[in-house]
Design an enzyme around this catalytic site. Structure first.
Site: not given
Length: 651
Positions: A318, A414
């Site tokens: 990421e 998240c």
């Protein structure tokens, strides 16, 4: 030197958004998102990934038997949910919602350990391993989100129970970490607590919190890398297998922050760190740290940001990769990273007064933030690609992170509660102010009460989004002999920007850092703003290999895309002539009301290809096609199909 006083946002309790475009999302937060996510946190949505959040807190409080469930940072989901609730209550008190939040906070308090420690993963699963794995354990990251939620709840309701809970935990952290002998000289593996400690210091007045935040930033990347040294200890236990052969760039700990010249590593970690750096640069009037913020911002936004505002090019870890590496179909562009970049940009705008930061913030809000959530508020994108072909989004491939359909929830979730807290706090982005000045950053329709020069003013802002760039601002208030300044942002896309004041067209505008400034002592001001924001073709720097020979379409802050549901399949086979005029059409019944863009194109014909003919020589045959583009932030809300932002340009 920074010198001038930092601007602040307007209290959410003093602003009421009534915007044609944004109202759907404002209502959605309270009516759909918060209730849906509460059910998720309690594992009441059978078709969704389990959350375990509330269950974990009950186990940690001794009220339920069982094992810990979810990721090591699972507590942050309920923290961000509570933060969204806090912002919602700040805008409008609701007894039932407040009661639910109070009960949840009480549960968190019961799960807190006697010494102030608060983390259900380590309380339930690894009680003897506190602080033994800062690289992966996310203890400080989780604490940060709890602190942010508690500060927001205190500011919204005046209730301090949650604030006391996190303050006890913060006191424990201050004892554990720092430069003194006997303290841990480490820093967070995932940055977040740094910015939270700054907030906590402001509401409590305790300077030790902001000093610890500064220590974490100053210590990061100095000397032998803490995380690599940590791995050598006998009590170290690996949590995530992918963190073997750890590269400190992943957590921006490869160099001291003041020596970092490029945005590296995990994108969310990077922008949360930069938020704290900006906060601390102002708090300590640290020009060197501020310079580092500017350097990292420029690298992120001028060489490593997608046209939609997304950051993080690689699905692996990421992370950022290298300058101009902006792939469209396999990028990551995590929703949380865009939210973090918006938070960073807002801080920089408030400190510097430069409107260019708000240009990027606006891009984030209208594009990648909204693409992360469905129009019903009950499904989400974690990853935000710019090209999707559903058939090749396959597991165990380089595209397995890309989803063609929004998900009900995620094992690592998240992004959904982060979207909730951002939408609930949208009013904080509209204005910035200091004692004698008010700046309009975003032209979102609203009514607000604002104090300037010790006098109260009422602001009413109306717009005609998304149809046109026409804004009216009415300002009324008590008479004052103290001159105040009104600033109106000139968006980077605005052409022929004009302001009429009390019926008189202003000439020779006083422009400073992208804001038109008007000095006023009047009881009443009637401001009319107009500019052109016609749909336009945009090209990428030729060094962006993925977009060479391609164009995107934008209108105002909106980036557009074409979807299979409006057009046809195999969208990459389409070429467009950029000399044509783009035709805008407002469709009130489409996607809650949007302006669509119509254009002509030519598509490579498939008619002269046999079924099993993979390659052949000869010329291409093109056929005329009509195309319809919609805002990127709203894609995927109808039928599942292909989506494309960058179209091939007919040369």
């Amino acid at each position: 030197m920074m010198g001038s006083k930092k601007k602040s946002s307007v209290s959410l309790g003093n602003i009421k958004i009534n915007d044609n475009f944004w109202n759907r999302y404002i209502r959605l937060v309270k009516e759909a998102i918060i209730p849906y996510q509460w059910n998720i946190l309690n594992d009441r949505v059978p078709e969704a990934e389990p959350s375990y959040c509330i269950r974990n807190f009950k186990i940690a409080a001794g009220e339920l038997e069982g094992e810990f469930g979810g990721a090591v940072f699972q507590d942050t989901d309920v923290a961000k949910w509570l933060e969204a609730v806090a912002y919602t209550l700040a805008a409008e008190r609701d007894q039932e919602l407040e009661k639910l939040a109070d009960e949840t906070i009480a549960l968190i308090g019961r799960a807190q350990q006697k010494d102030g420690y608060l983390n259900t993963y380590y309380t339930i699963k690894e009680p003897t391993r506190r602080w033994s794995n800062l690289k992966e354990g996310h203890e400080l990251y989780t604490a940060g989100h709890m602190i942010e939620a508690a500060v927001a709840y205190y500011e919204a309701t005046g209730k301090d129970e949650f604030l006391k809970i996190v303050s006890r935990f913060a006191d424990l952290i201050c004892e554990k970490f720092g430069p003194d002998e006997g303290q841990c000289h480490g820093y967070p593996g995932h940055q977040e607590i740094e910015l939270a400690l700054v907030k906590l210091s402001k509401v409590t007045g305790k300077k030790e919190y902001v000093r610890l935040a500064k220590y974490f930033i100053d210590q990061r990347g100095v000397g032998d890398n803490y995380f690599l040294e940590e791995e050598k200890r006998d009590d170290y236990v690996q949590i995530f297998p992918e963190f073997k052969n750890y590269d400190p760039k992943y957590s921006q700990s490869h160099l001291p922050v003041r020596e970092q010249l490029t945005a590296e590593g995990h994108a969310v970690r990077a922008v949360y760190m930069c938020c704290a750096m900006a906060d601390l640069a102002y708090e300590f009037q640290d020009d060197g740290l501020m310079k580092s913020c500017e350097t990292l911002w420029n690298n992120m936004t001028k060489k490593r940001m997608f046209i939609t505002g997304g950051i993080g090019s690689s699905g692996l870890l990421e992370r950022f990769t290298t300058d101009y590496d902006l792939p469209n179909d396999r990028n990551y562009a995590e929703t949380c990273a865009s939210i973090g970049l918006a938070l960073f940009g807002r801080r920089m705008a408030e400190i510097t007064g430069d409107s260019s930061y708000m240009d990027v913030v606006e891009k984030e809000l209208y594009n990648t933030l909204l693409s992360g959530i469905a129009l019903d508020g009950k499904s989400f994108f974690y990853v935000n690609p710019l090209a999707v072909w559903p058939n090749n989004c396959l597991e165990r491939t380089s595209l397995e992170h890309v989803k063609a359909v929004r998900q009900k929830w995620f094992g690592v979730a998240c992004c959904p509660p982060n979207i909730a807290r951002t939408l609930a706090s949208l009013g904080q982005y509209i204005y910035s102010q200091n004692e004698n000045s008010l700046f309009v950053n975003l032209y979102i329709a609203n009514e607000a009460k604002i104090e300037l020069g010790e006098k109260e003013f009422q602001i009413k802002l109306d717009n005609h989004y998304p149809q046109s760039g026409s804004i009216t601002v009415e300002i009324t208030g008590e008479d004052t002999d103290r001159e105040v300044t009104l600033g109106f942002r000139i968006p980077e896309y605005a052409k022929e920007f004009q302001i009429t004041r009390n019926g008189e067209l202003l000439k020779n505008l006083d422009v400073e850092k992208g804001y038109v400034l008007i000095k006023s002592c009047c009881v009443k001001e009637a401001i009319q703003i107009s500019y052109k924001e016609e749909a336009r073709f945009v090209r990428a720097n030729p060094l962006v290999r993925a977009d060479s020979g391609k164009v995107a379409i934008t209108k105002g802050p909106f980036v557009y895309c074409v979807e299979e549901t409006d057009n046809m399949s195999n969208l990459p086979a389409v070429y467009v002539d950029t000399s044509q005029e783009l035709k805008e059409q407002y469709e009130a019944k489409l996607l809650g009301g949007v302006t669509t863009i119509r254009l002509r194109g030519k598509k490579i014909s498939e008619k002269n290809w046999k079924e099993n003919e993979l390659y052949k020589t000869g010329n291409l045959e093109l056929e005329e096609v009509e195309l319809k583009a919609v805002p990127y932030g709203l894609w995927g809300n109808r039928k599942t199909g292909e989506m494309l932002v960058w179209l091939k340009e007919a040369l």
